[in-house]
Design an enzyme around this catalytic site. Structure first.
Site, PDB file in Angstrom:
ATOM      1  CG  HIS A 222      58.558  30.102  25.412  1.00  0.00           C
ATOM      2  ND1 HIS A 222      59.234  31.240  25.798  1.00  0.00           N
ATOM      3  CD2 HIS A 222      58.391  30.195  24.058  1.00  0.00           C
ATOM      4  CE1 HIS A 222      59.474  31.988  24.726  1.00  0.00           C
ATOM      5  NE2 HIS A 222      58.969  31.384  23.673  1.00  0.00           N
TER       6      HIS A 222
ATOM      7  CE1 TYR B  44      64.248  33.188  16.683  1.00  0.00           C
ATOM      8  CE2 TYR B  44      62.441  33.060  15.111  1.00  0.00           C
ATOM      9  CZ  TYR B  44      62.977  32.770  16.355  1.00  0.00           C
ATOM     10  OH  TYR B  44      62.232  32.074  17.273  1.00  0.00           O
TER      11      TYR B  44
ATOM     12  CG  ASP C 241      58.939  33.554  21.131  1.00  0.00           C
ATOM     13  OD1 ASP C 241      59.802  32.784  21.586  1.00  0.00           O
ATOM     14  OD2 ASP C 241      58.884  33.873  19.932  1.00  0.00           O
TER      15      ASP C 241
END
Length: 377
Positions: A355, A304, A177
């Site tokens: 994930h 982000y 990630d």
């Protein structure tokens, strides 16, 4: 660099405030479908929150963190919180592990013992690592940047400073990630001391010829990527473009923060229908607490805004190893990755896991790291 031991003790007033806020929750009505397609279902979230309020014990997690070895270091003007566990083997290999969103340093909790004491966990002395697990800026108990500029490149350089400050001249890096983006940035910048990397979310994209005649593996990857784009990426667009706006609700409402994260625990794990099939419920709430207690809903989302464009394929000259887990949300076939990883020393296709690789499949994760970095030593 000044490195200080860190002891965590959350005041009981904060726990009481959490309980009060849960008790005062104004719940949304039930969804109009019988699945997760509109987001976290009311019944599932109510049950998680009931357990959180009535049975969950934060002090257990707090005690584990304090017993494991917590520290802070001031790097580039920011306090970085990290776990540091040295192996009893003095010549063990230093390794920095980087988590992502909505994870935390706790993703690696069940891997630390096997990495640092391999002989007690099916390995040999040559498999030993000194483990460093920093919390990303704005996450957990690391400091929150007060100015823009803390993207993955700067974080990668900060990790280099941290490893140097700990006395490690040669080390490896691992991540998935956002940890994958940071670890990739370390390799791209050739941060001093890093001798190789391992990724459980490699970053590469198909070329026109792949799209023209995709193999079965590529078809599966393309289907998953399309699903992510169409149905699973709304959170990232919001955090990429308006992290401050979504942050108000996440910081103010524990149920809002829990629902925001719990959905990804369900969507991104290799489970049989419930997040708890893959992840322990207490561990899910421990992880949520590392967002709730430090009020990190907005500060974690800003990564982000800072660096979403860093999830792009780039050529890496350092040795790279990859472990591909079948339920990864952004799968990358080996063919795509080989174009960019010029020294790909290991590729492991895993049988199970999603994930949150280290969290879901700690034994397989540790085996992969032993193999991967064994080829780079």
């Amino acid at each position: 660099m000044q490195i200080e031991p860190f002891t965590l003790h959350v005041p009981q007033t904060q726990i009481d405030d959490l309980h009060r806020r849960i008790d005062m929750t104004r719940w949304a009505e039930q969804e109009t479908v019988d699945d997760w397609s509109q987001g976290t279902p009311l019944a599932a979230l109510r049950e998680l929150v009931r357990y959180w309020r009535e049975e969950y014990d934060w002090r257990r997690c707090e005690a584990w963190l304090n017993a494991t070895g917590q520290f802070t270091a001031r790097i580039d003007g920011l306090s970085i919180h990290f776990l540091h566990v040295r192996s009893r083997h003095e010549n063990a290999t230093p390794l920095v592990l980087t988590h992502g969103w909505p994870g935390s340093i706790l993703e690696f909790r069940n891997c630390i013992a096997a990495l640092t004491d391999p002989e007690a966990h099916g390995g040999t002395a040559e498999d030993a690592f000194h483990v460093v697990i920093p919390a990303l800026p704005g996450f957990g108990f690391s400091g929150k940047p007060t100015q823009a500029g803390w993207g993955v490149e700067r974080i990668g350089r900060a990790w280099g400073e941290l490893m140097r400050g700990l006395g490690y001249a040669r080390w490896f890096a691992q991540g998935g990630d956002w940890g994958s983006a940071v670890t990739t940035a370390i390799a791209l910048q050739k941060v001093e001391g890093c001798a190789g990397i391992h990724l459980n979310m490699p970053i590469a994209r198909p070329q026109p010829e792949d799209l023209a005649a995709p193999s079965p593996t590529e078809v599966r990857a393309l289907t998953a990527l399309q699903h992510y784009q169409d149905w699973d990426s709304g959170y990232s667009k919001q955090q990429q473009t308006r992290p401050q706006t979504v942050g108000y609700g996440l910081v103010d409402s524990p149920v809002g923060q829990a629902g925001w994260i719990y959905e990804k625990m369900w969507a991104w794990t290799d489970n049989a229908g419930r997040a708890e099939d893959a992840l322990d419920r207490d561990a899910i709430l421990d992880n949520i607490m590392l967002y709730w207690l430090p009020a990190a809903g907005a500060s974690s989302a800003r990564l982000y805004w800072e660096s979403f464009g860093s999830f792009a394929a780039k050529d890496i000259d350092l040795p790279v190893a990859v472990s591909a887990f079948p339920k990864e949300i952004l799968p990358t076939p080996r063919k795509w990755a080989e174009r960019h990883y010029r020294k790909l020393v290991h590729w492991g296709d895993m049988e199970k896991g999603g994930h949150f690789a280290a969290w879901e499949q700690p034994e397989a994760f540790v085996r992969e790291l032993r193999i991967a970095f064994g080829k780079m030593r």
